[in-house]
Design a protein around this motif. Structure first.
Motif, PDB file in Angstrom:
ATOM      1  N   VAL A  90       0.619  -0.947  -0.220  1.00 47.66           N
ATOM      2  CA  VAL A  90      -0.470   0.124   0.230  1.00 47.66           C
ATOM      3  C   VAL A  90       0.891   0.925  -0.317  1.00 47.66           C
ATOM      4  CG1 VAL A  90      -1.784   1.363   1.211  1.00 47.66           C
ATOM      5  CG2 VAL A  90      -2.608  -1.284   0.856  1.00 47.66           C
ATOM      6  N   LEU A  91       2.008   1.047   0.242  1.00 49.97           N
ATOM      7  CA  LEU A  91       2.603   2.354   1.140  1.00 49.97           C
ATOM      8  C   LEU A  91       3.410   2.932  -0.272  1.00 49.97           C
ATOM      9  CD1 LEU A  91       4.005   4.339   2.286  1.00 49.97           C
ATOM     10  CD2 LEU A  91       6.038   3.134   2.952  1.00 49.97           C
ATOM     11  N   GLY A  92       4.189   1.663  -1.602  1.00 53.43           N
ATOM     12  CA  GLY A  92       4.332   1.617  -2.409  1.00 53.43           C
ATOM     13  C   GLY A  92       3.352   1.952  -3.205  1.00 53.43           C
ATOM     14  N   VAL A  93       2.588   1.581  -3.306  1.00 54.73           N
ATOM     15  CA  VAL A  93       0.696   2.275  -4.728  1.00 54.73           C
ATOM     16  C   VAL A  93       1.143   3.867  -3.549  1.00 54.73           C
ATOM     17  CG1 VAL A  93      -1.307   2.167  -5.251  1.00 54.73           C
ATOM     18  CG2 VAL A  93       0.112   0.176  -4.910  1.00 54.73           C
ATOM     19  N   GLY A  94       1.242   4.205  -2.640  1.00 53.93           N
ATOM     20  CA  GLY A  94       0.675   5.288  -2.527  1.00 53.93           C
ATOM     21  C   GLY A  94       1.884   6.621  -3.072  1.00 53.93           C
ATOM     22  N   VAL A  95       3.084   5.914  -2.353  1.00 54.62           N
ATOM     23  CA  VAL A  95       4.355   6.722  -3.600  1.00 54.62           C
ATOM     24  C   VAL A  95       4.436   7.496  -4.950  1.00 54.62           C
ATOM     25  CG1 VAL A  95       6.459   6.640  -3.124  1.00 54.62           C
ATOM     26  CG2 VAL A  95       5.411   6.273  -1.468  1.00 54.62           C
ATOM     27  N   ILE A  96       4.087   5.880  -5.278  1.00 54.58           N
ATOM     28  CA  ILE A  96       3.958   5.397  -6.761  1.00 54.58           C
ATOM     29  C   ILE A  96       2.968   6.566  -7.501  1.00 54.58           C
ATOM     30  CG2 ILE A  96       4.380   4.620  -9.169  1.00 54.58           C
ATOM     31  CD1 ILE A  96       4.568   2.276  -7.367  1.00 54.58           C
ATOM     32  N   ALA A  97       1.773   6.710  -7.113  1.00 59.92           N
ATOM     33  CA  ALA A  97       0.961   7.470  -6.806  1.00 59.92           C
ATOM     34  C   ALA A  97       1.214   8.917  -7.161  1.00 59.92           C
ATOM     35  CB  ALA A  97      -0.603   6.670  -6.415  1.00 59.92           C
ATOM     36  N   ALA A  98       2.084   9.487  -5.579  1.00 63.28           N
ATOM     37  CA  ALA A  98       1.838  10.391  -5.514  1.00 63.28           C
ATOM     38  C   ALA A  98       3.720  10.626  -6.519  1.00 63.28           C
ATOM     39  CB  ALA A  98       2.945  10.531  -3.813  1.00 63.28           C
ATOM     40  N   VAL A  99       4.332  10.922  -6.756  1.00 66.04           N
ATOM     41  CA  VAL A  99       5.119  10.711  -7.980  1.00 66.04           C
ATOM     42  C   VAL A  99       4.400  10.850  -9.398  1.00 66.04           C
ATOM     43  CG1 VAL A  99       7.162   9.952  -9.045  1.00 66.04           C
ATOM     44  CG2 VAL A  99       7.275   9.615  -6.494  1.00 66.04           C
ATOM     45  N   GLY A 100       3.173  10.456  -9.734  1.00 67.64           N
ATOM     46  CA  GLY A 100       2.819   9.933 -10.990  1.00 67.64           C
ATOM     47  C   GLY A 100       1.937  11.749 -11.065  1.00 67.64           C
ATOM     48  N   ALA A 101       1.586  11.501 -10.204  1.00 69.01           N
ATOM     49  CA  ALA A 101       0.876  12.999 -10.092  1.00 69.01           C
ATOM     50  C   ALA A 101       1.399  14.229  -9.771  1.00 69.01           C
ATOM     51  CB  ALA A 101      -0.152  13.574  -8.997  1.00 69.01           C
ATOM     52  N   SER A 102       2.575  13.878  -9.485  1.00 70.79           N
ATOM     53  CA  SER A 102       2.941  15.319  -9.055  1.00 70.79           C
ATOM     54  C   SER A 102       4.685  15.072 -10.272  1.00 70.79           C
ATOM     55  CB  SER A 102       3.946  15.922  -7.874  1.00 70.79           C
ATOM     56  OG  SER A 102       4.525  14.316  -7.415  1.00 70.79           O
ATOM     57  N   ALA A 122      -2.000   3.277   5.743  1.00 72.93           N
ATOM     58  CA  ALA A 122      -3.225   3.344   4.737  1.00 72.93           C
ATOM     59  C   ALA A 122      -3.433   4.594   4.917  1.00 72.93           C
ATOM     60  CB  ALA A 122      -4.400   3.257   5.149  1.00 72.93           C
ATOM     61  N   LYS A 123      -3.241   5.196   6.592  1.00 65.29           N
ATOM     62  CA  LYS A 123      -3.622   6.758   6.999  1.00 65.29           C
ATOM     63  C   LYS A 123      -2.304   7.606   5.888  1.00 65.29           C
ATOM     64  CE  LYS A 123      -4.255  10.165  10.520  1.00 65.29           C
ATOM     65  NZ  LYS A 123      -4.037  10.489  11.564  1.00 65.29           N
ATOM     66  N   GLN A 124      -1.070   6.922   6.309  1.00 63.11           N
ATOM     67  CA  GLN A 124      -0.132   7.722   5.487  1.00 63.11           C
ATOM     68  C   GLN A 124      -0.060   7.558   3.346  1.00 63.11           C
ATOM     69  OE1 GLN A 124       2.367   9.120   7.523  1.00 63.11           O
ATOM     70  NE2 GLN A 124       3.234   9.991   5.419  1.00 63.11           N
ATOM     71  N   THR A 125      -0.430   6.828   3.568  1.00 63.14           N
ATOM     72  CA  THR A 125      -0.886   6.859   2.701  1.00 63.14           C
ATOM     73  C   THR A 125      -1.501   8.029   2.025  1.00 63.14           C
ATOM     74  OG1 THR A 125      -0.389   4.132   1.801  1.00 63.14           O
ATOM     75  CG2 THR A 125      -1.416   5.318   0.191  1.00 63.14           C
ATOM     76  N   GLY A 126      -2.378   8.224   2.486  1.00 67.21           N
ATOM     77  CA  GLY A 126      -3.597   9.118   1.865  1.00 67.21           C
ATOM     78  C   GLY A 126      -3.030   9.899   1.974  1.00 67.21           C
ATOM     79  N   ILE A 127      -2.476  10.340   3.068  1.00 67.45           N
ATOM     80  CA  ILE A 127      -1.920  12.127   3.454  1.00 67.45           C
ATOM     81  C   ILE A 127      -0.338  11.854   1.957  1.00 67.45           C
ATOM     82  CG2 ILE A 127       0.033  12.847   4.909  1.00 67.45           C
ATOM     83  CD1 ILE A 127      -1.375  11.639   6.878  1.00 67.45           C
ATOM     84  N   ILE A 128       0.082  10.928   1.450  1.00 64.81           N
ATOM     85  CA  ILE A 128       0.678  11.157   0.809  1.00 64.81           C
ATOM     86  C   ILE A 128       0.390  11.881  -0.719  1.00 64.81           C
ATOM     87  CG2 ILE A 128       2.868   9.786  -0.753  1.00 64.81           C
ATOM     88  CD1 ILE A 128       3.504   8.585   1.636  1.00 64.81           C
ATOM     89  N   ALA A 129      -0.834  10.691  -0.829  1.00 64.82           N
ATOM     90  CA  ALA A 129      -1.829  10.817  -2.113  1.00 64.82           C
ATOM     91  C   ALA A 129      -2.311  12.405  -2.051  1.00 64.82           C
ATOM     92  CB  ALA A 129      -2.911   9.931  -1.746  1.00 64.82           C
ATOM     93  N   GLN A 130      -2.731  12.735  -0.747  1.00 63.51           N
ATOM     94  CA  GLN A 130      -3.160  14.121  -0.894  1.00 63.51           C
ATOM     95  C   GLN A 130      -1.888  15.190  -1.059  1.00 63.51           C
ATOM     96  OE1 GLN A 130      -5.416  14.587   3.420  1.00 63.51           O
ATOM     97  NE2 GLN A 130      -6.869  13.516   2.293  1.00 63.51           N
ATOM     98  N   GLN A 131      -0.961  15.068  -0.609  1.00 67.57           N
ATOM     99  CA  GLN A 131       0.525  15.761  -0.735  1.00 67.57           C
ATOM    100  C   GLN A 131       0.184  15.843  -2.779  1.00 67.57           C
ATOM    101  OE1 GLN A 131       3.217  14.963   1.314  1.00 67.57           O
ATOM    102  NE2 GLN A 131       2.763  15.887   3.291  1.00 67.57           N
TER     103      GLN A 131
END
Length: 334
Positions: A54-66, A109-118
Motif C-alpha cells: 500500500v505504501l509503495g502504491v501511494g508513493v508511485i501515485a504521488a510521484v505520477g501525480a506530481s 493507509a493513513k500515511q498513504t492517504g496523506i501522501i496521495a493528498q500531498q
C-alpha cells in the motif's frame, strides 16, 4: 512461565516449552501454532507485505501525480513505520499482536492517504503553474501582437500624414503659382494701362515739331557732311516757312546764329532736356516761356544744308539721343 491472570473467555492458554526440551526457544511462523478460539494471531509477514505494498502504491501515485513538479520543489514527507508487535504466546500477547498489526495497517493507509493528498496538491500546483505559464505566454503574445498592430497603425498614420502634407504642399504651391501668375498678369495689365494713360496724357502735353514733312536723315547715319562723322539729329524736310513748334512747355534758353547749324533756337524743358531747332529761316520767339505746340520759328535752309529742312536734336546732360525714340516715348506718332 504460566500467567497468573485469568485467561479471557474463549482463549486457551498453552505453556511455552522449556529451553531444555528444544534448545533456545525462538517462535517462528513454522513453530508457532495458531491458538484456538475467536482470536487468531495475524501473520506478521503478510501484514507487513500488505502495508509495504500500500505504501509503495501511494508513493508511485504521488510521484505520477506530481510529475510536472521538480524533485527539488517537492517537500519532504515524513514516513513513520508501525512498530513490530510482540510475538509472545500469551493470550494477551496474541491479542496485542493482532491489534498492533491492524494499527500498523491503518497507520500505513493513513500515511498513504496523506501522501496521495500531498501528491494531488503538487499536481494541482503544477497544473496551476502550467496554466499561469500558458496565460503569461498568451499575454506576451497578445502584447506583441498589439505592439505590432500599434506600430503598423502608427506607420500607416505617419504615411497618411506625410501624403496629406505633400498634397497640401502641392496644392499650396499650385495656389501660390496661380496667385503669382494672376498677380503678374494683373500687374502687367496695370502697367500697360498706366503706360497707355501716360502716353495719352503726354500726347496732350507734347506736340510734333512741324507738319507736312518727310524724314530724310535719321539719328546715327554716317557721312562726311557731318563734322562728327555721323548724324546727331533727325531731319524733317519741309518747304521754307513751314512753322516750327515747341514740342513741350519750357523756356527759350538761347536763340541766334550758330555757324553750321544756321539760325538755332534751344528750348529747355522742365526736366532739363534741351530741344535744338536748327537751319531756321526765321525765329518767332527768342526768350521766355512757351507752351506745347506753340510756333517758335520757321523751317529754312541756313547753315550747312543741301535744302530746306528742320534739323531737330534732343540732348540731356550734354549727350545726344535719338529724337525719333524720344518723341515716340512721349506718345507721339512720328
Amino acid at each position: 512461565m504460566a500467567s497468573n491472570s485469568p485467561a479471557p473467555e474463549g482463549i486457551e492458554l498453552q505453556e511455552a516449552p522449556t529451553a531444555g526440551a528444544w534448545g533456545e526457544w525462538n517462535p517462528t511462523e513454522d513453530s508457532a501454532r495458531p491458538p484456538r478460539g475467536k482470536h487468531r494471531v495475524v501473520k506478521q509477514r503478510g501484514g507487513l507485505a500488505r502495508s509495504s505494498t500500500v505504501l509503495g502504491v501511494g508513493v508511485i501515485a504521488a510521484v505520477g501525480a506530481s510529475g510536472i513538479a521538480t524533485a527539488q520543489d517537492r517537500p519532504q514527507v515524513a514516513i513513520s513505520m508501525p512498530s513490530l508487535p510482540d510475538f509472545g504466546l500469551g493470550g494477551d500477547g496474541q491479542h496485542a499482536d493482532a491489534e498492533g498489526a491492524a494499527s500498523g495497517t491503518a497507520a500505513a493507509a493513513k500515511q498513504t492517504g496523506i501522501i496521495a493528498q500531498q501528491a494531488a496538491g503538487h499536481a494541482d500546483a503544477g497544473a496551476t503553474l502550467v496554466g499561469r505559464i500558458l496565460q503569461q505566454a498568451e499575454s506576451q503574445e497578445s502584447a506583441a501582437e498589439s505592439q505590432t498592430r500599434a506600430q503598423a497603425e502608427r506607420a500607416a498614420q505617419e504615411a497618411a500624414a506625410a501624403e496629406a502634407k505633400a498634397q497640401r504642399e502641392t496644392a499650396q504651391k499650385e495656389a501660390d503659382d496661380a496667385r503669382a501668375a494672376a498677380e503678374k498678369e494683373a500687374k502687367e495689365a496695370a502697367e500697360a494701362k498706366a503706360e497707355q494713360e501716360r502716353i495719352a496724357k503726354l500726347a496732350g502735353s507734347y506736340s510734333l515739331p512741324t507738319s507736312a514733312y518727310t524724314l530724310t536723315s535719321h539719328y546715327g547715319d554716317s557721312g562726311s557732311m557731318w563734322s562728327s562723322g555721323y548724324h546727331t539729329g533727325l531731319d524733317f524736310a519741309a518747304p521754307t516757312g513751314t512753322p516750327a513748334k515747341a514740342v513741350a512747355g519750357g523756356k527759350i534758353a538761347s536763340a541766334g546764329w550758330s555757324g553750321a547749324y544756321g539760325y538755332r533756337i534751344v528750348l529747355e524743358l522742365e526736366d532739363g532736356t534741351e530741344i535744338w531747332y536748327c537751319h531756321l529761316s526765321s525765329m518767332s520767339v527768342t526768350s521766355g516761356s512757351v507752351g506745347a505746340g506753340e510756333t517758335i520759328g520757321r523751317v529754312g535752309a541756313t547753315g550747312n544744308v543741301t535744302g530746306p529742312h528742320l534739323h531737330l536734336e534732343v540732348r540731356k546732360g550734354g549727350s545726344t539721343m535719338d529724337p525719333l525714340a524720344w518723341l515716340e516715348s512721349k506718345g507721339l506718332s512720328v
